[in-house]
Design a protein around this motif. Structure first.
Motif, PDB file in Angstrom:
ATOM      1  N   ARG A 174       0.830  -1.209   0.000  1.00  0.00           N
ATOM      2  CA  ARG A 174       0.000   0.000   0.000  1.00  0.00           C
ATOM      3  C   ARG A 174       0.862   1.256   0.000  1.00  0.00           C
ATOM      4  O   ARG A 174       0.583   2.220  -0.729  1.00  0.00           O
ATOM      5  CB  ARG A 174      -0.930  -0.002   1.221  1.00  0.00           C
ATOM      6  CG  ARG A 174      -2.032  -1.041   1.141  1.00  0.00           C
ATOM      7  CD  ARG A 174      -2.740  -1.217   2.465  1.00  0.00           C
ATOM      8  NE  ARG A 174      -3.337   0.017   2.946  1.00  0.00           N
ATOM      9  CZ  ARG A 174      -3.963   0.134   4.106  1.00  0.00           C
ATOM     10  NH1 ARG A 174      -4.059  -0.924   4.912  1.00  0.00           N
ATOM     11  NH2 ARG A 174      -4.499   1.281   4.475  1.00  0.00           N
ATOM     12  N   ILE A 175       1.930   1.257   0.798  1.00  0.00           N
ATOM     13  CA  ILE A 175       2.817   2.414   0.867  1.00  0.00           C
ATOM     14  C   ILE A 175       3.550   2.623  -0.454  1.00  0.00           C
ATOM     15  O   ILE A 175       3.692   3.750  -0.932  1.00  0.00           O
ATOM     16  CB  ILE A 175       3.821   2.245   2.025  1.00  0.00           C
ATOM     17  CG1 ILE A 175       3.107   2.404   3.366  1.00  0.00           C
ATOM     18  CG2 ILE A 175       4.964   3.260   1.913  1.00  0.00           C
ATOM     19  CD1 ILE A 175       3.974   2.088   4.570  1.00  0.00           C
ATOM     20  N   ALA A 176       3.993   1.528  -1.060  1.00  0.00           N
ATOM     21  CA  ALA A 176       4.704   1.616  -2.331  1.00  0.00           C
ATOM     22  C   ALA A 176       3.797   2.187  -3.424  1.00  0.00           C
ATOM     23  O   ALA A 176       4.233   3.004  -4.250  1.00  0.00           O
ATOM     24  CB  ALA A 176       5.220   0.241  -2.742  1.00  0.00           C
ATOM     25  N   LYS A 177       2.532   1.769  -3.432  1.00  0.00           N
ATOM     26  CA  LYS A 177       1.577   2.300  -4.413  1.00  0.00           C
ATOM     27  C   LYS A 177       1.373   3.799  -4.205  1.00  0.00           C
ATOM     28  O   LYS A 177       1.307   4.567  -5.164  1.00  0.00           O
ATOM     29  CB  LYS A 177       0.238   1.563  -4.300  1.00  0.00           C
ATOM     30  CG  LYS A 177       0.268   0.140  -4.837  1.00  0.00           C
ATOM     31  CD  LYS A 177      -1.092  -0.521  -4.698  1.00  0.00           C
ATOM     32  CE  LYS A 177      -1.073  -1.940  -5.266  1.00  0.00           C
ATOM     33  NZ  LYS A 177      -2.399  -2.609  -5.109  1.00  0.00           N
ATOM     34  N   GLY A 178       1.276   4.201  -2.938  1.00  0.00           N
ATOM     35  CA  GLY A 178       1.124   5.623  -2.638  1.00  0.00           C
ATOM     36  C   GLY A 178       2.340   6.417  -3.063  1.00  0.00           C
ATOM     37  O   GLY A 178       2.222   7.525  -3.613  1.00  0.00           O
ATOM     38  N   CYS A 179       3.525   5.864  -2.819  1.00  0.00           N
ATOM     39  CA  CYS A 179       4.768   6.528  -3.214  1.00  0.00           C
ATOM     40  C   CYS A 179       4.852   6.667  -4.734  1.00  0.00           C
ATOM     41  O   CYS A 179       5.265   7.706  -5.256  1.00  0.00           O
ATOM     42  CB  CYS A 179       5.961   5.736  -2.685  1.00  0.00           C
ATOM     43  SG  CYS A 179       7.567   6.510  -2.996  1.00  0.00           S
ATOM     44  N   TYR A 180       4.421   5.620  -5.432  1.00  0.00           N
ATOM     45  CA  TYR A 180       4.428   5.660  -6.902  1.00  0.00           C
ATOM     46  C   TYR A 180       3.516   6.768  -7.424  1.00  0.00           C
ATOM     47  O   TYR A 180       3.874   7.501  -8.356  1.00  0.00           O
ATOM     48  CB  TYR A 180       3.986   4.308  -7.445  1.00  0.00           C
ATOM     49  CG  TYR A 180       3.857   4.260  -8.957  1.00  0.00           C
ATOM     50  CD1 TYR A 180       4.994   4.205  -9.763  1.00  0.00           C
ATOM     51  CD2 TYR A 180       2.607   4.296  -9.576  1.00  0.00           C
ATOM     52  CE1 TYR A 180       4.890   4.174 -11.148  1.00  0.00           C
ATOM     53  CE2 TYR A 180       2.484   4.265 -10.950  1.00  0.00           C
ATOM     54  CZ  TYR A 180       3.627   4.205 -11.733  1.00  0.00           C
ATOM     55  OH  TYR A 180       3.514   4.182 -13.091  1.00  0.00           O
ATOM     56  N   ARG A 181       2.346   6.922  -6.792  1.00  0.00           N
ATOM     57  CA  ARG A 181       1.418   7.968  -7.214  1.00  0.00           C
ATOM     58  C   ARG A 181       2.012   9.361  -6.986  1.00  0.00           C
ATOM     59  O   ARG A 181       1.844  10.260  -7.817  1.00  0.00           O
ATOM     60  CB  ARG A 181       0.093   7.841  -6.463  1.00  0.00           C
ATOM     61  CG  ARG A 181      -0.776   6.673  -6.924  1.00  0.00           C
ATOM     62  CD  ARG A 181      -2.194   6.802  -6.413  1.00  0.00           C
ATOM     63  NE  ARG A 181      -2.254   6.667  -4.959  1.00  0.00           N
ATOM     64  CZ  ARG A 181      -2.438   5.510  -4.329  1.00  0.00           C
ATOM     65  NH1 ARG A 181      -2.572   4.391  -5.037  1.00  0.00           N
ATOM     66  NH2 ARG A 181      -2.491   5.453  -3.016  1.00  0.00           N
ATOM     67  N   VAL A 182       2.727   9.521  -5.876  1.00  0.00           N
ATOM     68  CA  VAL A 182       3.359  10.812  -5.586  1.00  0.00           C
ATOM     69  C   VAL A 182       4.452  11.116  -6.607  1.00  0.00           C
ATOM     70  O   VAL A 182       4.572  12.240  -7.094  1.00  0.00           O
ATOM     71  CB  VAL A 182       3.952  10.820  -4.159  1.00  0.00           C
ATOM     72  CG1 VAL A 182       4.827  12.059  -3.947  1.00  0.00           C
ATOM     73  CG2 VAL A 182       2.849  10.785  -3.124  1.00  0.00           C
ATOM     74  N   ILE A 183       5.258  10.104  -6.948  1.00  0.00           N
ATOM     75  CA  ILE A 183       6.317  10.294  -7.943  1.00  0.00           C
ATOM     76  C   ILE A 183       5.718  10.676  -9.299  1.00  0.00           C
ATOM     77  O   ILE A 183       6.232  11.562 -10.000  1.00  0.00           O
ATOM     78  CB  ILE A 183       7.177   9.019  -8.071  1.00  0.00           C
ATOM     79  CG1 ILE A 183       7.974   8.801  -6.784  1.00  0.00           C
ATOM     80  CG2 ILE A 183       8.112   9.112  -9.270  1.00  0.00           C
ATOM     81  CD1 ILE A 183       8.722   7.482  -6.728  1.00  0.00           C
ATOM     82  N   CYS A 184       4.609  10.021  -9.650  1.00  0.00           N
ATOM     83  CA  CYS A 184       3.923  10.356 -10.909  1.00  0.00           C
ATOM     84  C   CYS A 184       3.401  11.783 -10.869  1.00  0.00           C
ATOM     85  O   CYS A 184       3.455  12.513 -11.871  1.00  0.00           O
ATOM     86  CB  CYS A 184       2.763   9.395 -11.155  1.00  0.00           C
ATOM     87  SG  CYS A 184       3.285   7.715 -11.579  1.00  0.00           S
TER      88      CYS A 184
END
Length: 262
Positions: free
Chosen positions: A236-246
């Motif tokens: 879940r955290i990794a998905k959130g981090c990916y969205r922030v990077i995008c």
């Protein structure tokens, strides 16, 4: 029959009392003075705010103790199953008081902070810590699990930023999000091979057989349950981090285009 020493019981009770006071009194008092946005929160949000403030305080205290023990407690590090648990007991007794306090608050304020995964997490941890506190065994592994607390302040800070209305693209939010992802991975996921290599290396030894089936099963089952949840949270955290990077990427492209059009 296993029993708790008077000192252990005293630390647990003192820890429970301190964390209750932090939740019901200190957190609100301090928050109103350092964060103007606290007063505008709904009652439900204030409950979760106080819960996360206490969680952060606990993480900093036991995380510091945990690191000290891993570096300097030669007795525990030399004998991972039966090493002298004196300092570890202190740390785990503090955590036990916190877990009991937090578990009761979760149940009482279920509509505000209820979470079945946290209930499972707390019960699994308490079950395992019972053997450390009552029988003085598995001190190294019990303490090792507390490394995970180093990620807690970053997870809570992410929530604080969100509630206070910080944009996800703000510098503070981005830095905290990246640190949260890295620290969570390091202290909860990357350490798994180290932890389980020590677990596996103890199988079949005389010290392992002396633990008995109850302690063995509590150790293995609680470890697996906690790490399954850690993997779920990491995803879940990794998905959130990916969205922030995008989001950062889109903002940079937008800024670049606007610069060209100017």
């Amino acid at each position: 029959m296993a029993s708790f020493s008077n000192l252990t019981i005293g630390i647990i009770v003192a820890s429970f009392t301190v964390f209750q006071l932090l939740f019901h009194v200190v957190s609100s008092w301090v928050s109103t003075r350092i964060t103007p946005g606290f007063n505008s929160l709904s009652q439900k949000r204030k409950i979760e705010w106080n819960s996360r403030t206490v969680s952060t305080f606990h993480a900093l205290v036991v995380g510091g103790f945990c690191l000290y023990i891993l570096v300097y407690d030669d007795a525990v590090n030399a004998d991972r199953l039966w090493g002298d648990p004196s300092i570890v007991k202190l740390n785990i007794a503090i955590t036990t008081g916190y877990l009991i306090s937090d578990l009761l608050l979760i149940i009482y304020y279920w509509k505000a902070i209820g979470d079945k995964y946290f209930v499972i997490h707390h019960l699994a941890a308490l079950y395992a810590y019972y053997f450390v506190l009552s029988k003085g065994l598995l001190a190294y592994f019990g303490n090792f699990r507390l490394l995970a607390e180093f990620s807690t302040p970053f997870v809570n800070q992410r929530w604080f930023f969100e509630i206070l209305g910080y944009p996800k693209s703000s510098k503070a939010n981005i830095i905290n999000g990246l640190l949260m992802t890295v620290v969570f991975f390091v202290v909860r996921i990357a350490v798994m091979p180290v932890y389980y290599s020590h677990v596996i290396s103890s199988f079949g030894t005389e010290a392992f057989h002396r633990l008995g089936f109850a302690a063995q099963s509590a150790w293995i089952i609680s470890s697996v349950v906690l790490d399954v949840m850690n993997v779920m949270w990491m995803v879940r955290i990794a998905k959130g981090c990916y969205r922030v990077i995008c989001l950062i990427g889109r903002e940079e492209v937008k800024t670049h285009r606007n610069g060209k059009s100017d």
